[in-house]
Motif scaffolding. Structure first.
Motif, mmCIF file in Angstrom:
data_model
loop_
_atom_site.group_PDB
_atom_site.id
_atom_site.type_symbol
_atom_site.label_atom_id
_atom_site.label_comp_id
_atom_site.label_asym_id
_atom_site.label_seq_id
_atom_site.Cartn_x
_atom_site.Cartn_y
_atom_site.Cartn_z
ATOM 1 N N LEU A 1 5.007 8.544 1.758
ATOM 2 C CA LEU A 1 4.543 9.948 2.060
ATOM 3 C C LEU A 1 4.572 10.052 3.642
ATOM 4 O O LEU A 1 4.869 11.238 3.690
ATOM 5 N N ALA B 1 -2.076 7.491 -2.129
ATOM 6 C CA ALA B 1 -1.036 8.216 -2.757
ATOM 7 C C ALA B 1 -0.241 7.581 -3.817
ATOM 8 O O ALA B 1 -0.486 6.428 -3.947
ATOM 9 N N TYR C 1 4.305 11.399 -3.628
ATOM 10 C CA TYR C 1 5.446 11.402 -2.515
ATOM 11 C C TYR C 1 6.714 11.959 -3.007
ATOM 12 O O TYR C 1 7.425 12.711 -2.210
#
Length: 226
Positions: free
Chosen positions: A135, A195, A200
């Protein structure tokens, strides 16, 4: 034995024979007696003994230095004062050492790379399941791509929030997605969040969509003028 000798021997009884204790057993007995805790209640502890030895060493070192210095103790003090004066002069001349000015929340933390390089790094991290790094690299690719398209002026120390706000003026249709991507970047990088793949993929989709979006000319020109 004469009568006189016998009389003298009779005067000395068995209780009057002097005792002669051997030296080694006597010393051992004294050591056993002195080893009792009652004689060591006020002894310094291990730390105190260590500090005493340290200060003795410092004193010996100082004495040796003063003996080797011309003028003895006075000469040593003069050398110390001169060294302090030189250090103060250097400090005044050079000032306090300054760190390289950087922003704590800067989007780019390493050397300049192209958007394609950031995308490639993001793809490698994604393939390995490292979604945090994936990400981050994809968000950097978004901003670097906007700089390469001259929709953003390259500026060291720019934060993700600043990039999203500036880009949102020339790409108003994606302003909300830009802010969300910047917030996700900050949460992962500075907020201790983790994340996942959907997070992402949202930044990846934003990057792809921005590549196909033409900027609003009036806002883009005003942003470049700034």
């Amino acid at each position: 034995m004469t009568a006189t000798g016998g009389a003298f021997a009779g005067l000395i009884s068995a209780d009057d024979i002097p005792l002669d204790t051997p030296r080694v057993p006597a010393r051992e007995a004294a050591e056993r007696e002195l080893s009792k805790p009652m004689y060591h209640e006020n002894d310094p502890n291990l730390l105190e003994r260590g500090l005493d030895r340290f200060w003795e060493w410092v004193g010996e070192l100082f004495d040796a230095a003063s003996g080797a210095t011309p003028g003895g103790l006075i000469g040593l003090l003069a050398i110390v004062l001169v060294a302090l004066a030189l250090a103060a002069a250097l400090w005044w001349r050079l000032g306090t050492p300054q760190r390289t000015p950087t922003t704590a929340d800067s989007l780019f933390t390493d050397g300049p790379r192209t958007a394609a390089e950031h995308r490639a790094a993001a793809a490698r991290h994604a393939a390995a399941g490292r979604w945090n790094q994936a990400l981050q690299e994809r968000m950097r690719a978004v901003v670097r791509s906007l700089e390469e398209r001259t929709l953003l002026d390259p500026r060291p120390g720019r934060t993700a929030d600043e990039a999203a706000a500036e880009a949102g003026r020339s790409l108003p249709a994606h302003a909300d997605e830009l802010r969300a991507a910047a917030r996700a970047f900050d949460d992962v990088t500075y907020g201790g969040r983790t994340a996942d793949e959907p997070a992402y993929r949202r930044v990846e989709e934003l990057d792809t969509a921005l590549e196909r979006t033409r900027p609003t000319l009036d806002t883009a020109s005003s942003g470049a003028a700034e």
